[in-house]
Design an enzyme around this catalytic site. Structure first.
Site, mmCIF file in Angstrom:
data_model
loop_
_atom_site.group_PDB
_atom_site.id
_atom_site.type_symbol
_atom_site.label_atom_id
_atom_site.label_comp_id
_atom_site.label_asym_id
_atom_site.label_seq_id
_atom_site.Cartn_x
_atom_site.Cartn_y
_atom_site.Cartn_z
ATOM 1 N N GLY A 135 4.318 7.768 2.631
ATOM 2 C CA GLY A 135 5.170 6.596 2.584
ATOM 3 C C GLY A 135 4.506 5.412 1.936
ATOM 4 O O GLY A 135 3.406 5.505 1.366
ATOM 5 N N LYS A 153 7.284 -0.595 6.572
ATOM 6 C CA LYS A 153 6.820 0.750 6.259
ATOM 7 C C LYS A 153 8.028 1.653 6.067
ATOM 8 O O LYS A 153 8.939 1.681 6.900
ATOM 9 C CB LYS A 153 5.961 1.283 7.404
ATOM 10 N N GLY A 191 0.829 -1.192 0.000
ATOM 11 C CA GLY A 191 0.000 0.000 0.000
ATOM 12 C C GLY A 191 0.862 1.240 0.000
ATOM 13 O O GLY A 191 2.054 1.193 0.296
ATOM 14 N N ASP A 233 -5.799 6.685 16.002
ATOM 15 C CA ASP A 233 -6.264 6.576 14.610
ATOM 16 C C ASP A 233 -6.827 5.187 14.339
ATOM 17 O O ASP A 233 -6.512 4.567 13.323
ATOM 18 C CB ASP A 233 -5.115 6.884 13.649
ATOM 19 N N GLY A 254 0.704 5.770 0.565
ATOM 20 C CA GLY A 254 -0.017 6.979 0.932
ATOM 21 C C GLY A 254 0.789 8.193 0.553
ATOM 22 O O GLY A 254 1.804 8.101 -0.144
#
Length: 773
Positions: free
Chosen positions: A28, A49, A23, A143, A25
């Site tokens: 990053g 990540k 994935g 979050d 964003g």
């Protein structure tokens, strides 16, 4: 969906090979990755990540990333994806957590629809316990949303601590700025990050459970302002929530934080009788997604297993819990690229069959010193640093680790009014010590003190008698120089060279080496033409009396003294270990029992260079030893950073690996095209500076892949000529401020600028530009 790696993306980050993109964003990416080297299976994979390489990473950003690593590492819970490793300080920050082979809650609901009430209850209880484990170590997630909940075979796992923080952490978000994801934030989020409390995570969990049960969030609206308004007013839309869940979810979404249940109370409300025995009660549709994710990841890992060319080093780090410094195995770049590309094609083909249409899962005491390739005539003080009168010696610290630390790249520590200069101190080799604003140098006959700012001579001591041992600087402490001159240890005033006192050496002996710790100078003397000698501990202050004196047998002509952790280690043909307080003998290694050239002592670990690798011996139990890089001829003295990263060089490659685990971090290219890297390494800030025959070059300690030093050979007036390079071992180096103070075999001394590594106020740089004159 596991996507191809972006074009031009490095294949290795930290100790991991990247296998595919999970994935991305705005800040990053998250990659599927596995240990670099060796066989892999899905069980050994991680979700790695990283931050986008094109971003300008300021200190505040690194602080946030460091907090993410700290928060993830602090939480130990079966309901979160556990931290495996990370590095916030490198050129490319990264964080690795266990890979959960399953979809996110957002993905699963999008593909298979809302979950039935029993599954939502089990899901919610697991997430509530995750929050309980976080709050127990004083970490807020801040979050929690469907995209940050992964569905694993044994239950849900909370991921992404990107904006998590300790309850009492200094705020990095401005008051009034909303943190978290719209639709899954609490009224406290709306009021600013300073208003968040543990109950804020419970509010977010209530919104997540509403989504799991209905397929939509309780505050969903196309207008962002409307979402914020509804959250602040407590206007949740729960019409589709099953009756049995409605009261529990409503209790989580109460406007008053104090009225919400605690996470453990919430888990009890959802599963009054506790979790049911056996497998987690996922629906058949979710189990199908789990199987597809696991199969695709396993196929990708197997397809991407590396193959290495036969000339790779004999030592192959085994997969282990990753540490914070990146690395790559040596090998042909073209072969590596071809293998990786082929593996990627196979991997992606399998993914296309197994996982059609899957969504992205991610949103997003300072010592100073130097090194030398040969035995240094002086050792450093434990107190070496930036205070007035501090001394820095060739050979780094008493253990000769070659680590100058952050102060070496900090412009605030350089001598006042410093400018580039060079001068001829003698007609032969010299070695120097840096003491505040003075550079004190020893040649074969005498001691000379220079102004470190401009190179002007301050004073010069008398010549020693012909035939005596070369002069050497033993220590510089406060305002006094302690030097071996002829047959005596002489104390001289640093400012003008006036003699303060003199201590004669035992008759018929010469100094073999010395090492300083605090106000004690340890030195070894040998009788001319004999293996007999003495090891002496001399106090430098007060009455400057000897602390102890003991007999020493050493058949080798030369020996080196090393000091660490209260032990004095004398290394020659034998290894002698003594208690530094009283000279009492401890177990050592007899002559012939160990080849140990250019030794380094880091704590209890003695590093011995040899033609067949680097032997690491535990000096508290000399029978405990291991060999790193077998088959590699270590040509120069290695260096060891404060974090335990060893940098060692053969005559064609420079290697970096962990002292604790032996895991290879990176290795320079053995290209066979005249561009090989070899030389004497030492540590300046967060770089390994390698002195090659045509000049020094720098490599970040956290380098990725197969690094090259940044523009070696571009130093103006470097003595090495094309076709006639210097022997790197003949160059003595001290790093301080933003300069390298270097001395050469012809007696020339002068500093060179380290602009590319310069920092201010101790902040370390990760720049990769070239050192320049």
């Amino acid at each position: 969906m596991i996507q191809p790696l972006p074009a031009g993306r490095a294949r290795l980050v930290g100790p991991y090979q990247l296998l595919g993109l999970l994935g991305a964003g705005g800040m990053g990416e998250v990659y599927l990755a596995g240990p670099a080297g060796g066989a892999r299976a899905a069980g050994g994979l991680v979700a790695l990540k990283t931050i986008r390489p094109d971003l300008d990473l300021d200190d505040g950003f690194r602080v946030r990333f460091r907090r993410e690593i700290a928060a993830a590492g602090a939480v130990r819970s079966p309901h979160t994806a556990g931290l495996v490793g990370g590095d916030a300080n490198g050129r490319l920050p990264w964080l690795a957590t266990e890979y959960v082979p399953g979809p996110s809650l957002a993905e699963a609901v999008a593909r298979s629809g809302p979950l039935p009430e029993p599954v939502v209850r089990a899901l919610g209880a697991g997430l509530a316990l995750a929050l309980a484990d976080m709050h127990a170590v004083r970490v807020l997630h801040r979050d929690l949303k469907p995209g940050n909940v992964l569905l694993g075979p044994d239950g849900p796992k909370v991921i992404d601590f990107g904006i998590a923080q300790a309850f009492d952490a200094t705020q990095l978000t401005r008051t009034g700025v909303v943190v978290g994801s719209p639709g899954y934030i609490s009224p406290e989020h709306v009021n600013g990050s300073r208003s968040l409390v543990p109950a804020s995570d419970v509010f977010c969990l209530g919104a997540v459970l509403a989504f799991a049960a209905t397929g939509r969030g309780p505050f969903d609206d196309s207008d962002m302002a409307a979402v914020i308004y509804r959250i602040s007013r407590g206007e949740a839309e729960l019409s589709g929530v099953p009756d049995g869940l409605r009261d529990v979810i409503e209790s989580c979404l109460r406007s008053d934080p104090a009225a919400r249940p605690t996470p453990r109370r919430l888990a009890d409300l959802l599963l009054p009788d506790g979790p049911a025995p056996g497998a987690f009660p996922w629906t058949d549709a979710v189990r199908g997604q789990l199987a597809a994710h696991a199969a695709a990841a396993d196929a990708c890992a197997r397809a991407s297993a590396p193959a290495y060319p036969p000339h790779r080093p004999a030592y192959a780090p085994t997969p282990a819990v990753p540490v914070r410094v990146p690395g790559e195995r040596p090998g042909s770049r073209s072969l590596w690229t071809g293998l990786a590309a082929a593996a990627a094609v196979v991997c992606l083909a399998l993914v296309a069959v197994l996982l059609p249409g899957l969504l992205d899962r991610g949103d997003e005491k300072n010592d100073a010193g130097a090194s030398g390739g040969r035995r240094s005539a002086a050792s450093a003080t434990d107190a070496a640093g930036v205070r007035s009168g501090a001394a820095v010696f060739p050979g780094a610290d008493p253990g000769r680790t070659g680590d100058f630390g952050a102060a070496a790249a900090d412009v605030s520590t350089r001598p006042k009014d410093w400018k580039a200069w060079h001068t001829q101190v003698a007609d032969g080799p010299v070695e120097c010590a840096l003491a505040g604003a003075s550079l004190v140098c020893a040649d074969a006959r005498r001691i000379t003190a220079l102004d470190a700012a401009d190179g002007k001579r301050r004073w010069r001591g008398p010549q020693t008698t012909a035939g005596s041992a070369p002069a050497s600087v033993g220590a510089v402490l406060d305002t006094t120089v302690y030097a071996f001159e002829g047959n005596a240890l002489v104390a001289r005033d640093l400012s003008d060279g006036k003699e303060q006192w003199r201590e004669r050496l035992p008759a018929g002996t010469r100094v073999a080496d010395s090492a300083q710790s605090g106000d004690v100078l340890y030195y070894a003397v040998k009788a001319t033409g004999s293996g007999t000698g003495r090891l002496i501990a001399q106090r430098l202050t007060g009455q400057h009396a000897q602390a102890w004196d003991t007999a020493w047998q050493e058949p080798a002509d030369e020996a080196e003294l090393l000091f660490a952790d209260g032990r004095l280690v004398a290394v020659g043909a034998a290894v002698t270990v003594l208690n530094s307080a009283d000279g009492a003998r401890q177990p050592g290694v007899p002559a012939g029992g160990l080849t140990c050239r250019t030794p380094v002592l880091k704590g209890t670990q003695l590093l011995c260079s040899g033609s067949d690798g680097l032997t690491v011996v535990n000096v508290t139990d000399p029978d405990r030893r291991r060999t790193e890089a077998p088959g590699v001829d270590i040509a120069y003295r290695p260096t060891v950073s404060r974090d335990g990263i060893v940098v060692a060089s053969s005559t064609s490659q420079v290697y970096a690996f962990g002292l604790a685990d032996g895991q290879l971090r990176w290795v320079t290219c053995d290209c066979g095209d005249g561009l090989e890297t070899e030389g004497v390494p030492f540590v300046v800030g967060d770089h390994a500076v390698v002195v090659e025959g045509y000049g020094p070059g720098a490599i970040p300690l956290n380098a990725e892949g197969t690094p090259r030093p940044t523009s070696p050979g571009l130093i103006k007036d470097w003595p090495g000529e094309p076709g006639d390079p210097l022997d790197p071992a003949s160059v003595s180096v001290i790093a301080a401020g933003d300069a390298l103070f270097m001395s050469f075999e012809d007696g020339t001394v002068g500093p060179l600028r380290l602009r590319s590594l310069t920092t201010r106020a101790g902040a370390q740089s990760s720049s990769r530009s070239s050192p320049s004159s």
